[in-house]
Write a protein that holds these residues in place. Sequence first.
Motif, PDB file in Angstrom:
ATOM      1  N   UNK A 110       0.678  -1.263   0.037  1.00  0.00           N
ATOM      2  CA  UNK A 110      -0.032   0.136   0.013  1.00  0.00           C
ATOM      3  C   UNK A 110       0.831   1.292   0.156  1.00  0.00           C
ATOM      4  N   UNK A 111       2.008   1.300   0.702  1.00  0.00           N
ATOM      5  CA  UNK A 111       2.736   2.479   0.789  1.00  0.00           C
ATOM      6  C   UNK A 111       3.350   2.447  -0.560  1.00  0.00           C
ATOM      7  N   UNK A 112       3.884   1.434  -1.091  1.00  0.00           N
ATOM      8  CA  UNK A 112       4.508   1.417  -2.523  1.00  0.00           C
ATOM      9  C   UNK A 112       3.672   1.956  -3.297  1.00  0.00           C
ATOM     10  N   UNK A 113       2.192   1.814  -3.348  1.00  0.00           N
ATOM     11  CA  UNK A 113       1.287   2.265  -4.358  1.00  0.00           C
ATOM     12  C   UNK A 113       1.229   3.993  -4.215  1.00  0.00           C
ATOM     13  N   UNK A 114       1.307   4.235  -2.977  1.00  0.00           N
ATOM     14  CA  UNK A 114       1.300   5.714  -2.587  1.00  0.00           C
ATOM     15  C   UNK A 114       2.320   6.474  -3.250  1.00  0.00           C
ATOM     16  N   UNK A 115       3.573   5.777  -2.987  1.00  0.00           N
ATOM     17  CA  UNK A 115       5.142   6.371  -3.664  1.00  0.00           C
ATOM     18  C   UNK A 115       4.759   6.206  -5.377  1.00  0.00           C
ATOM     19  N   UNK A 116       4.124   5.321  -5.970  1.00  0.00           N
ATOM     20  CA  UNK A 116       4.181   5.091  -7.293  1.00  0.00           C
ATOM     21  C   UNK A 116       3.120   6.008  -7.718  1.00  0.00           C
ATOM     22  N   UNK A 117       2.100   6.401  -7.210  1.00  0.00           N
ATOM     23  CA  UNK A 117       0.952   7.412  -7.602  1.00  0.00           C
ATOM     24  C   UNK A 117       1.484   8.686  -7.470  1.00  0.00           C
ATOM     25  N   UNK A 118       2.303   8.976  -6.523  1.00  0.00           N
ATOM     26  CA  UNK A 118       2.912  10.266  -6.716  1.00  0.00           C
ATOM     27  C   UNK A 118       3.904  10.421  -7.903  1.00  0.00           C
ATOM     28  N   UNK A 119       4.722   9.362  -7.988  1.00  0.00           N
ATOM     29  CA  UNK A 119       5.648   9.331  -9.043  1.00  0.00           C
ATOM     30  C   UNK A 119       4.846   9.609 -10.514  1.00  0.00           C
ATOM     31  N   UNK A 120       3.759   9.100 -10.648  1.00  0.00           N
ATOM     32  CA  UNK A 120       2.872   9.205 -11.815  1.00  0.00           C
ATOM     33  C   UNK A 120       2.662  10.472 -12.035  1.00  0.00           C
ATOM     34  N   UNK A 121       1.987  11.145 -10.825  1.00  0.00           N
ATOM     35  CA  UNK A 121       1.520  12.577 -10.883  1.00  0.00           C
ATOM     36  C   UNK A 121       2.879  13.606 -11.186  1.00  0.00           C
ATOM     37  N   UNK A 122       3.960  13.348 -10.852  1.00  0.00           N
ATOM     38  CA  UNK A 122       5.233  13.846 -11.074  1.00  0.00           C
ATOM     39  C   UNK A 122       5.497  13.730 -12.783  1.00  0.00           C
ATOM     40  N   UNK A 123       5.365  12.455 -13.252  1.00  0.00           N
ATOM     41  CA  UNK A 123       5.475  12.128 -14.508  1.00  0.00           C
ATOM     42  C   UNK A 123       4.551  13.166 -15.568  1.00  0.00           C
ATOM     43  N   UNK A 124       3.086  12.969 -15.175  1.00  0.00           N
ATOM     44  CA  UNK A 124       2.334  13.857 -15.807  1.00  0.00           C
ATOM     45  C   UNK A 124       2.519  15.559 -16.056  1.00  0.00           C
ATOM     46  N   UNK A 125       3.472  15.761 -15.349  1.00  0.00           N
ATOM     47  CA  UNK A 125       3.673  17.380 -15.345  1.00  0.00           C
ATOM     48  C   UNK A 125       4.592  17.409 -16.576  1.00  0.00           C
ATOM     49  N   UNK A 126       5.440  16.587 -16.780  1.00  0.00           N
ATOM     50  CA  UNK A 126       6.386  16.633 -17.928  1.00  0.00           C
ATOM     51  C   UNK A 126       5.896  15.863 -19.199  1.00  0.00           C
ATOM     52  N   UNK A 127       4.951  14.823 -18.984  1.00  0.00           N
ATOM     53  CA  UNK A 127       4.487  13.861 -20.091  1.00  0.00           C
ATOM     54  C   UNK A 127       2.956  13.973 -19.935  1.00  0.00           C
ATOM     55  N   UNK A 128       2.081  15.040 -20.155  1.00  0.00           N
ATOM     56  CA  UNK A 128       0.669  15.216 -20.041  1.00  0.00           C
ATOM     57  C   UNK A 128       0.005  13.921 -20.693  1.00  0.00           C
ATOM     58  N   UNK A 129       0.595  13.542 -22.041  1.00  0.00           N
ATOM     59  CA  UNK A 129      -0.090  12.336 -22.691  1.00  0.00           C
ATOM     60  C   UNK A 129      -0.125  11.140 -22.161  1.00  0.00           C
ATOM     61  N   UNK A 130       0.540  10.854 -21.077  1.00  0.00           N
ATOM     62  CA  UNK A 130       1.077   9.555 -20.650  1.00  0.00           C
ATOM     63  C   UNK A 130      -0.374   8.714 -20.090  1.00  0.00           C
ATOM     64  N   UNK A 131      -0.511   7.401 -20.654  1.00  0.00           N
ATOM     65  CA  UNK A 131      -1.549   6.865 -19.921  1.00  0.00           C
ATOM     66  C   UNK A 131      -1.026   5.775 -18.963  1.00  0.00           C
ATOM     67  N   UNK A 132      -1.543   5.834 -17.825  1.00  0.00           N
ATOM     68  CA  UNK A 132      -1.294   4.977 -16.665  1.00  0.00           C
ATOM     69  C   UNK A 132      -2.088   3.782 -16.837  1.00  0.00           C
ATOM     70  N   UNK A 133      -1.750   2.479 -16.651  1.00  0.00           N
ATOM     71  CA  UNK A 133      -2.299   1.323 -16.520  1.00  0.00           C
ATOM     72  C   UNK A 133      -2.066   0.766 -15.209  1.00  0.00           C
ATOM     73  N   UNK A 134      -2.797   0.449 -14.391  1.00  0.00           N
ATOM     74  CA  UNK A 134      -2.594  -0.321 -13.096  1.00  0.00           C
ATOM     75  C   UNK A 134      -3.329  -1.702 -13.184  1.00  0.00           C
TER      76      UNK A 134
END
Length: 226
Positions: A110-134
């Motif tokens: 669960x903690x890892x997902x929280x960190x991964x979710x934050x990392x995805x949010x950071x990535x969207x700032x520089x890569x706004x067209x990115x699609x995330x699949x979980x």
Amino acid sequence: MALVAVANVKGGQGKSTWSAILKSHLNGSGRLLDLDPQQGDAHTWAEAARVDSKLIWPETLFEDLEAAANDNLWWHVADCPPNEGEATRAALALAAIVFVPLIPGGAQDAQAWGRMSDLLDEAWKVNPDMEAVVLLNSVRPTALSRDFQDLLQSWHSPEDGRNFIGSVPMHVAIAETIAKGKAPTDPAVRKALKGFDKVVKIASSVTLAKTFISNRVQAKAGAANE
């Protein structure tokens, strides 16, 4: 068509397994890029399966990722290391799709997902067209698994590039098939791949549109310089 980054900041979540599955599913002449060369699990599978692959070392990291991301013909799959380091961040910044396998095993997951979710949010700032699949991976019928399911259902928002494609139960046969250098044909895996295919269509359309616009801009620039 572009780059699929398979990522999770925690190890043991099935990244290399799903990198192999996605590479087999996407087929074509794309390459499997192993961004964790000291471990090399994805590369080991690719050698057994006779699939084109490459161990990616820090010296050529950005060059190799950019080449894959800018390929207009084939999908390439990058198996990221289990951390938030430079290789993972670079892959997310360039990927058309980020695929996150997640095992709902306990508090650390669960903690890892929280960190991964934050990392995805950071990535969207520089890569706004990115699609995330979980994908929930190796799922057991527990209350914790149901809590993860509810959490990801609330996170799911395709119009924002957030795609939860369901779960795959724990099946030893899946790991055994991968170990033999083959791709699993488990029904749950096939169902998950159908959800993944929907995201691929969206990402492909965006990639083609970007290529078309880029070609038009280059053509106009060339005409202006003549």
